[in-house]
Write a protein that holds these residues in place. Structure first.
Motif, PDB file in Angstrom:
ATOM      1  N   GLU A 274       4.299  -0.251 -15.224  1.00  0.00           N
ATOM      2  CA  GLU A 274       3.520   0.660 -14.636  1.00  0.00           C
ATOM      3  C   GLU A 274       4.537   1.699 -14.002  1.00  0.00           C
ATOM      4  O   GLU A 274       4.061   3.060 -13.991  1.00  0.00           O
ATOM      5  CB  GLU A 274       2.644   0.310 -13.503  1.00  0.00           C
ATOM      6  N   LEU A 275       5.612   1.560 -14.066  1.00  0.00           N
ATOM      7  CA  LEU A 275       6.689   2.474 -13.422  1.00  0.00           C
ATOM      8  C   LEU A 275       7.954   2.033 -14.201  1.00  0.00           C
ATOM      9  O   LEU A 275       8.361   1.091 -14.309  1.00  0.00           O
ATOM     10  CB  LEU A 275       6.880   2.336 -12.196  1.00  0.00           C
ATOM     11  N   LYS A 276       8.726   3.196 -14.469  1.00  0.00           N
ATOM     12  CA  LYS A 276      10.259   2.965 -14.999  1.00  0.00           C
ATOM     13  C   LYS A 276      10.930   4.171 -14.703  1.00  0.00           C
ATOM     14  O   LYS A 276      10.480   5.493 -14.726  1.00  0.00           O
ATOM     15  CB  LYS A 276       9.741   3.191 -16.580  1.00  0.00           C
ATOM     16  N   PRO A 277      12.192   3.858 -14.078  1.00  0.00           N
ATOM     17  CA  PRO A 277      12.984   5.117 -13.376  1.00  0.00           C
ATOM     18  C   PRO A 277      13.488   6.005 -14.584  1.00  0.00           C
ATOM     19  O   PRO A 277      13.806   5.374 -15.660  1.00  0.00           O
ATOM     20  CB  PRO A 277      13.705   4.413 -12.947  1.00  0.00           C
ATOM     21  N   LEU A 278      13.411   7.245 -14.335  1.00  0.00           N
ATOM     22  CA  LEU A 278      13.867   8.235 -15.403  1.00  0.00           C
ATOM     23  C   LEU A 278      15.447   8.621 -14.975  1.00  0.00           C
ATOM     24  O   LEU A 278      15.754   8.968 -13.845  1.00  0.00           O
ATOM     25  CB  LEU A 278      12.912   9.302 -15.472  1.00  0.00           C
ATOM     26  N   ILE A 279      16.421   8.016 -15.978  1.00  0.00           N
ATOM     27  CA  ILE A 279      17.734   8.099 -15.558  1.00  0.00           C
ATOM     28  C   ILE A 279      18.198   9.633 -16.525  1.00  0.00           C
ATOM     29  O   ILE A 279      18.100   9.604 -17.695  1.00  0.00           O
ATOM     30  CB  ILE A 279      18.667   7.239 -16.199  1.00  0.00           C
ATOM     31  N   ALA A 280      18.754  10.524 -15.584  1.00  0.00           N
ATOM     32  CA  ALA A 280      19.311  11.714 -16.197  1.00  0.00           C
ATOM     33  C   ALA A 280      20.753  11.561 -16.689  1.00  0.00           C
ATOM     34  O   ALA A 280      21.281  11.727 -17.884  1.00  0.00           O
ATOM     35  CB  ALA A 280      19.411  12.920 -15.135  1.00  0.00           C
ATOM     36  N   GLU A 281      21.660  10.916 -15.887  1.00  0.00           N
ATOM     37  CA  GLU A 281      23.050  10.436 -16.142  1.00  0.00           C
ATOM     38  C   GLU A 281      23.552   9.467 -15.150  1.00  0.00           C
ATOM     39  O   GLU A 281      23.195   9.302 -14.052  1.00  0.00           O
ATOM     40  CB  GLU A 281      23.604  11.910 -15.912  1.00  0.00           C
ATOM     41  N   VAL A 282      24.787   8.797 -15.912  1.00  0.00           N
ATOM     42  CA  VAL A 282      25.340   7.848 -15.055  1.00  0.00           C
ATOM     43  C   VAL A 282      26.556   8.307 -14.981  1.00  0.00           C
ATOM     44  O   VAL A 282      27.160   8.390 -16.158  1.00  0.00           O
ATOM     45  CB  VAL A 282      25.134   6.363 -15.750  1.00  0.00           C
ATOM     46  N   LEU A 283      27.350   8.181 -13.792  1.00  0.00           N
ATOM     47  CA  LEU A 283      28.522   8.773 -13.568  1.00  0.00           C
ATOM     48  C   LEU A 283      29.367   7.739 -12.757  1.00  0.00           C
ATOM     49  O   LEU A 283      28.821   6.832 -12.096  1.00  0.00           O
ATOM     50  CB  LEU A 283      28.569  10.073 -12.964  1.00  0.00           C
TER      51      LEU A 283
END
Length: 316
Positions: A274-283
């Motif tokens: 029901e929920l999934k984190p939206l990842i913009a970038e990994v540094l």
């Protein structure tokens, strides 16, 4: 241990990587080896000194409000966790934040990571997810059938809010640019308003709940699209109570309260898809990595969360 700190308020150049004493847990706390943390606008707002009256920390300040990792030690009175557990947390407000290889956190503010989630995914959840939950569920008392407007739907809090609102059976409208359209649709929003081309008041009316993540003129216009008895909840600035009374709506500012039980609920939602984190970038976890992360966050155009990988999962 390695930590990235600030020794004075100012620009990104104040972020410095140093050796810092490893913390030890008190009787109600756990020691967490941090595998990932993430960036939130409060990080650079505090770095710039905008929040120094509300958060009068002493230097050096370790910024950061999200962490995912492995418990390395438990306090004498901790019973719900044990060494080796994978957990995530939004620790209590302190000058010792999560830009560090180790943190301590009160056990009541910690939850087991969602099964099958990576540390990077889990680190993107706590602050944004809890903020969205407390705005929609605690403050606005969202229910099935509500029409919910989420400003900046592709942002960290906005992306969580869309999914939480849909899980409650709400109709969701989100604002964003044309670059955000596909993301907002994928998150589950029923409608999208391109704020760059379409005035809000011409696109929608009779909304039950507005989640304001922008403030300013967007907040002012949001009053005009609410139905009587509706709710405007902001995370950036206190809405006008005079205007709220005039419109016959409830309005307020939500300042996140860390909560392990609510974090566990979010973990269950992730496990149930029901929920999934939206990842913009990994540094990377370095001085340069944190400076780049702050730079991206300050643009206000990141799609989802910017995550810092402190330690690689295969190294555990």
């Amino acid at each position: 241990m390695k930590a990235v700190v600030i020794n004075a308020y100012g620009g990104r150049e104040e972020l410095k990587a140093i050796e810092f004493p490893k913390p030890m847990p008190r009787e109600h706390e756990v020691l967490i080896e941090v595998y990932a943390t993430s960036i939130n606008p409060i990080d650079w707002k505090l770095r710039e000194g905008y929040l120094k009256e509300r958060l009068p920390f002493k230097f050096p300040i370790i910024l950061g409000w999200d962490a995912a990792g492995i418990i390395k030690k438990v306090g004498a009175k901790v019973t719900e966790f044990e060494e080796g557990d994978k957990v995530f947390t939004r620790p209590a407000t302190t000058e010792r934040g999560t830009y560090a290889e180790y943190i301590t956190a009160d056990a009541s503010l910690v939850a087991h990571m969602p099964k099958e989630s990576s540390f990077i995914e889990a680190a993107a959840v706590p602050l944004a997810g809890l903020t969205a939950w407390q705005c929609l569920v605690d403050f606005a008392e969202i229910k099935k059938g509500d029409r919910v407007l989420v400003h900046a739907g592709a942002g960290g809090v906005g992306s969580m809010a869309i999914q939480i609102a849909k899980a409650f059976g709400a109709e969701v409208i989100a604002t964003g640019s044309s670059k955000s359209q596909s993301i907002i649709k994928k998150l589950g929003a029923d409608h999208m308003i391109n704020y760059m081309t379409t005035p809000l008041t011409e696109a929608i009316d009779e909304v039950d709940i507005v989640l304001d993540t922008i403030g300013g003129d967007s907040q002012e216009k949001s009053f005009e699209v609410l139905k009587p008895g509706g709710v405007l909840v902001s995370i950036v600035q206190p809405p006008s109570q005079e205007r709220a009374k005039e419109k016959g709506v409830k309005a307020g500012l939500v300042w996140l309260e860390p909560n392990g039980e609510q974090l566990a609920t979010l973990a269950k939602m992730i496990e149930e898809d029901e929920l999934k984190p939206l990842i913009a970038e990994v540094l990377p976890f370095s001085e340069d990595g944190l400076k780049k992360a702050h730079e991206l966050s300050e643009t206000h155009h990141a799609k989802g969360k910017i995550v810092i990988e402190v330690k690689k999962e295969e190294d555990k």
